[in-house]
Design a protein around this motif. Structure first.
Motif, PDB file in Angstrom:
ATOM      1  N   HIS B 198       0.822  -1.159   0.253  1.00 59.37           N
ATOM      2  CA  HIS B 198      -0.124  -0.115  -0.169  1.00 59.37           C
ATOM      3  C   HIS B 198       0.872   1.308   0.072  1.00 59.37           C
ATOM      4  CE1 HIS B 198      -4.123  -1.295   0.782  1.00 59.37           C
ATOM      5  NE2 HIS B 198      -3.503  -2.660   0.761  1.00 59.37           N
ATOM      6  N   MET B 211      -5.250   0.115  -5.207  1.00 54.69           N
ATOM      7  CA  MET B 211      -3.937   0.301  -4.220  1.00 54.69           C
ATOM      8  C   MET B 211      -2.959   0.922  -4.874  1.00 54.69           C
ATOM      9  SD  MET B 211      -1.791  -2.919  -2.961  1.00 54.69           S
ATOM     10  CE  MET B 211      -1.242  -3.169  -4.803  1.00 54.69           C
ATOM     11  N   LEU B 235      -3.279   6.148   3.308  1.00 55.49           N
ATOM     12  CA  LEU B 235      -2.950   4.886   2.875  1.00 55.49           C
ATOM     13  C   LEU B 235      -3.215   3.874   4.041  1.00 55.49           C
ATOM     14  CD1 LEU B 235       0.968   5.297   1.742  1.00 55.49           C
ATOM     15  CD2 LEU B 235      -1.373   5.549   0.356  1.00 55.49           C
TER      16      LEU B 235
END
Lengths: 155, 250
Positions: B198, B211, B235
């Motif tokens: 990520h 992602m 994130l």
């Protein structure tokens, strides 16, 4: 005179039934009904994109660590379970794809509004002795109350 | 009179027993692990390069955690819907703990265990990512050191973040279901899983993968001398297995 006529008629009916060819009986049609529960889920990423081809697993509440059914979601992330085991119907369905996953819990009485079928207090678990003593306390309370009022009878 | 005394005594005894399940229920052990998965121990190697084609090998991945907690929730906590975890039971390790996700025990790094946990299904998890007070990552909540390579170039890197956050997760998702602590003096384990892809993305995933769209890749850090600050806000690095977590940034 009436007796022999009735007997003759009855004998005729029996003979007619006996001679009826079996083929006629096979013309009967029967529809039986079974009711099955179908639960369908759709697995998506939080972006809304369907988890096409996700690995699906169905777990029962009675045996929650072992998958009872496994399968694959379609291109839209849809997956349906027909007559989910066990009989109580409480299941969890897990979807996994490319390192991401989710699980949904469907209580037994989901069709009646997704109310929960377990309570944390029950889950804590009273043992048998505790249950018996609690029940005895309630019964003895009733008896004691009755004895109390019996003792207060005017006289 | 005598009868009423017995009644009172018996009722009191019964009432006291109502509280026993919480004090006398058999306890078991819940063990917490942190896991950076193969990307932490093996690095980003072909075909699992970063989204912009870098090879990464990590020397250290330090994370500092506190308030590592497991919960029994009913209805189950849903990180997509619920803000807070409402639990019938909770066990916690206060911390703080600074762990190296590339350490000897990696990828599963022991955080700690609680051996007085009441039985039940621990189906929610939370922890705080916070700045370390001391040690090699002092001042940072996350620090990555290692070597990056691309097109014949090789360069060491140190990436760090001082951002603090709280992760709230639902049930562990993976090859097996976790968190079931039986009543008969049993044990179970739970996992805080850090998805490094990520941060850096993955070349073996489509460019339009959500992602990859949010991940930095390594290019933004490639021109720094050695050290660079990572911006982690936005994130979703923390998971429990493959299960999603809600992130609150502080």
């Amino acid at each position: 005179m009436r007796g022999p006529k009735v007997r003759t008629l009855f004998a005729g009916l029996l003979a007619g039934m006996a001679l009826t060819p079996p083929l006629v009986q096979a013309h009967g049609a029967i529809i039986s009904r079974t009711t099955q529960t179908v639960i369908c889920v759709q697995a998506t990423y939080d972006s809304g994109q369907p988890m096409a081809g996700a690995q699906m697993a169905v777990f029962s509440a009675a045996d929650p660590t072992r998958a009872r059914l496994t399968g694959t979601a379609d291109n839209n992330g849809h997956y349906c379970v027909v007559s989910p085991p066990p009989a109580d119907g409480a299941i969890s369905i897990q979807a996994r794809l490319a390192g991401h996953g989710a699980i949904i819990h469907i209580p037994a009485d989901a069709e009646r509004g997704f109310t929960q079928n377990s309570s944390p207090r029950t889950a804590a678990g009273y043992n048998t002795t505790q249950r018996v003593v609690m029940a005895a306390s309630i019964v003895w309370g009733c008896i004691g109350t009755a004895l109390y009022f019996t003792g207060r009878r005017p006289g | 009179m005598r009868c009423r005394s017995w009644l009172t005594l018996f009722t009191l005894a019964g009432s006291l027993l109502l509280f026993l399940p919480h004090t006398q229920a058999q306890a078991g052990t819940v063990t917490f692990y942190a896991n950076g998965e193969e990307l932490a121990t093996e690095g980003f190697t072909s075909p699992e390069l970063t989204k912009d084609g870098w090879t990464l090998r990590f020397e250290h991945i330090y994370v500092t955690l506190a308030a590592v907690s497991a919960y029994q929730t009913d209805p189950p906590f849903d990180p997509h819907r619920d803000d807070e975890i409402t639990a019938a039971r909770q066990v916690s390790l206060p911390g703080p703990f600074t762990l190296d996700l590339t350490g000897d025990a990696a990828p599963r790094v022991l955080i700690g265990a609680i051996d007085t946990a009441p039985p039940g299904h621990y189906n929610a998890l939370s922890w705080r990512l916070l700045k370390a007070d001391s040690g090699p990552a002092a001042g940072y909540s996350m620090m990555l050191t290692g070597t990056a390579g691309k097109d014949g170039r090789t360069r060491p890197f140190v990436l760090y973040s001082a951002e603090e956050s709280t992760y709230r997760c639902g049930e562990y998702i993976g090859d097996e279901r976790k968190g079931f602590l039986p009543a008969d003096d049993g044990s179970t384990d739970l996992e805080l899983t850090f998805h490094l892809d990520h941060i850096f993305g993955r070349a073996d995933r489509p460019a339009e993968d959500p992602m990859n769209l949010s991940a930095h890749g390594f290019d933004p850090f490639a021109d720094n001398k050695i050290g660079a600050t990572m911006r982690l806000r936005g994130l979703h690095i923390g998971h429990t297995g493959e299960g999603h977590c809600r992130v609150e940034w502080h």
